[in-house]
Design a protein around this motif. Structure first.
Motif, short mmCIF file in Angstrom:
data_model
loop_
_atom_site.label_atom_id
_atom_site.label_comp_id
_atom_site.label_asym_id
_atom_site.label_seq_id
_atom_site.Cartn_x
_atom_site.Cartn_y
_atom_site.Cartn_z
N TYR A 93 0.72 -1.55 -0.32
CA TYR A 93 0.40 -0.07 -0.20
C TYR A 93 1.03 1.27 0.49
CZ TYR A 93 -3.48 -3.45 1.43
OH TYR A 93 -4.61 -4.26 1.43
N THR A 94 2.34 1.18 -0.19
CA THR A 94 3.13 2.07 0.19
C THR A 94 2.45 3.33 -1.01
OG1 THR A 94 4.84 0.91 0.85
CG2 THR A 94 5.83 3.41 -0.19
N PRO A 95 2.49 2.98 -2.68
CA PRO A 95 2.35 4.22 -3.39
C PRO A 95 0.82 4.80 -3.14
CG PRO A 95 2.85 1.71 -4.79
CD PRO A 95 3.35 1.74 -3.25
N MET A 96 -0.19 3.52 -2.31
CA MET A 96 -1.25 4.93 -2.85
C MET A 96 -1.31 5.19 -1.19
SD MET A 96 -5.13 2.81 -2.07
CE MET A 96 -6.56 3.88 -2.58
N LEU A 97 -0.60 5.34 -0.35
CA LEU A 97 -0.09 6.33 1.11
C LEU A 97 0.46 6.99 0.71
CD1 LEU A 97 0.51 3.06 3.74
CD2 LEU A 97 -1.40 5.12 3.88
N MET A 98 1.56 7.00 0.06
CA MET A 98 2.41 7.85 -0.43
C MET A 98 1.88 9.40 -1.08
SD MET A 98 5.27 9.39 -0.24
CE MET A 98 6.73 7.96 0.01
N VAL A 143 8.43 1.47 4.49
CA VAL A 143 7.83 3.49 4.60
C VAL A 143 5.93 3.55 4.42
CG1 VAL A 143 7.52 5.30 2.65
CG2 VAL A 143 9.71 4.30 3.24
N SER A 144 4.98 2.20 4.32
CA SER A 144 3.89 1.81 4.71
C SER A 144 4.22 2.44 6.34
CB SER A 144 2.95 1.01 4.36
OG SER A 144 3.96 -0.42 4.73
N GLN A 145 4.93 1.67 6.53
CA GLN A 145 4.50 2.26 8.26
C GLN A 145 4.61 3.62 8.73
OE1 GLN A 145 2.86 -0.33 10.35
NE2 GLN A 145 3.10 0.20 12.59
N GLY A 234 11.58 9.43 -1.46
CA GLY A 234 10.61 10.50 -1.68
C GLY A 234 9.69 10.90 -0.58
N ILE A 235 9.65 10.03 0.35
CA ILE A 235 9.55 10.96 2.05
C ILE A 235 9.28 12.55 2.08
CG2 ILE A 235 9.06 10.71 4.24
CD1 ILE A 235 9.72 8.13 3.83
N PRO A 236 10.41 13.52 1.82
CA PRO A 236 10.52 14.61 1.79
C PRO A 236 9.94 15.50 0.46
CG PRO A 236 12.66 14.01 1.04
CD PRO A 236 11.23 12.59 2.31
N HIS A 237 9.15 14.75 -0.50
CA HIS A 237 8.61 15.25 -1.33
C HIS A 237 7.04 14.44 -1.48
CE1 HIS A 237 12.82 15.74 -3.07
NE2 HIS A 237 13.01 14.63 -3.09
N SER A 238 7.33 14.19 -0.23
CA SER A 238 5.06 14.09 0.14
C SER A 238 4.21 15.48 0.04
CB SER A 238 4.65 13.83 1.61
OG SER A 238 3.64 12.94 1.96
N ARG A 239 3.15 15.32 -1.45
CA ARG A 239 2.43 16.66 -1.25
C ARG A 239 1.74 16.94 0.40
NH1 ARG A 239 -0.18 15.60 -6.98
NH2 ARG A 239 -0.74 13.92 -5.93
N TYR A 245 13.23 14.51 7.33
CA TYR A 245 13.36 13.67 6.99
C TYR A 245 14.90 13.98 6.54
CZ TYR A 245 15.25 10.80 2.80
OH TYR A 245 15.47 9.90 2.42
N THR A 246 16.02 12.90 6.92
CA THR A 246 17.29 13.09 6.93
C THR A 246 17.92 11.79 6.37
OG1 THR A 246 19.36 13.78 7.13
CG2 THR A 246 18.06 12.31 9.18
#
Length: 338
Positions: A93-98, A143-145, A234-239, A245-246
């Motif tokens: 589900y990571t892509p859907m959550l992201m 990342v999903s978690q 991709g986390i720092p680019h979340s809309r 993030y680091t």
């Protein structure tokens, strides 16, 4: 109500997440609890050993956490929690959550996400209160978690993305690794026995049943490494929300742990903590209460860090080539030379 500050170690397995968590556990205001994404099955259901050596249900720390969060072990419907976790936080589900900040259950109008997120909020808050620390370190990796945690109002999430050379990870994945050996009679609780050596390991009775970290082929390992690290990047680019993030390389952590950890926490907005327990590459590891994770969680005392680069001499040439080809775009991005 004060929120729970969570440092989430993201990335692929066999990358040093457990070691990093153990070091962070030595900070005055942090408590390391292992891979909490696995707590419902491996801890509550299977009653696997905590990092302190006690079985999960016999560990005083976790008993206090469960009582504060859920009342008691008996009052928590573990099967329901595991079912909700599988319905909401699976890696698929990571892509859907992201991209959408949604899971399939929400599209069907289910109340499960709200119920599960409330349970997680209570769990992390109880951990923080029982430990008497303000920062909970979770090395769940997936990342999903992390994205589920980011949706919870009571959690202040910070993501520490730990990466390691993909070839080293693939070589490590090619070898099975014992996690622990459990008694055949699950009702008989026995604390693991220690043996003394330069790096302490667990010794178990011969009648135990061993569980190991399963082996993985080069192609599967390279694809998994790419999937997990690409989404973590991709986390720092979340809309949908800004998540501090680091990124930290395992190799830099081992070469200069004091600077690597101090710099990473500073970039996450946590300041530079007292790292006096680190002298050069020598670190002092205390007893932790990690669930799941690498068997190194059972280690404590003084440890001299060194780069594990056995793969350079022992990895098959064909495996090295295929891993390099598949992972080269991200490897270059992370500063590795192929």
């Amino acid at each position: 109500m004060e929120g729970s500050r969570v440092v989430f170690i993201a990335g692929d397995g066999r990358s040093g997440g457990t070691l990093l968590g153990q070091i962070l556990n030595g900070l005055s205001d942090s408590v390391y609890v292992g891979e909490l994404r696995n707590i419902w099955h491996e801890a509550f259901e299977q009653n696997e050993p905590c990092g302190c050596g006690e079985r999960f249900r016999h560990c005083e720390f976790w008993r206090a956490v469960v009582e504060k969060a859920f009342g008691s072990f008996e009052q928590l419907d573990v099967s329901a929690m595991l079912s909700m976790h599988k319905s909401l936080a699976r890696e698929r589900y990571t892509p859907m959550l992201m991209l959408l900040n949604r899971v399939p259950a929400e599209l069907l109008g289910s109340e499960l996400p709200r119920v599960y997120e409330d349970a997680l909020s209570r769990l992390y808050r109880a951990i923080r209160e029982v430990a008497g620390k303000s920062v909970v370190v979770d090395s769940s990796r997936e990342v999903s978690q992390a994205l589920i945690l980011a949706r919870i109002p009571g959690i202040d999430l910070r993501v520490l993305h730990l990466v390691r050379d993909s070839r080293a990870v693939a070589f490590s994945n090619s070898r099975g690794k014992p996690i622990f050996r459990s008694d055949n009679d699950a009702s008989q609780h026995r604390k693991p026995e220690w043996i003394s050596s330069a790096s302490r390991k667990l010794a178990f009775d011969e009648d135990g049943a061993t569980r190991i970290l399963l082996r993985q082929g080069a192609v599967a390992s390279a694809l998994q490494w790419t999937w997990r690290n690409a989404w973590a990047s991709g986390i720092p680019h979340s809309r949908h929300r800004r998540i501090p993030y680091t990124r930290l390389r395992y190799e830099d952590l081992v070469r200069d742990p004091r600077e690597a950890i101090g710099g990473a926490l500073d970039r996450l907005g946590l300041g530079r903590p007292d790292l006096s327990m680190i002298q050069g590459t020598h670190v002092q590891l205390g007893v932790n209460h990690a669930v799941s994770g690498n068997p190194v969680k059972f280690s404590s005392g003084g440890v001299d860090l060194r780069i594990d680069d056995e793969w350079r001499e022992k990895m098959k040439g064909s495996d090295r080539k295929v891993v390099s080809v598949i992972t080269s775009p991200l490897m270059h991005q992370y500063g590795y030379v192929i």
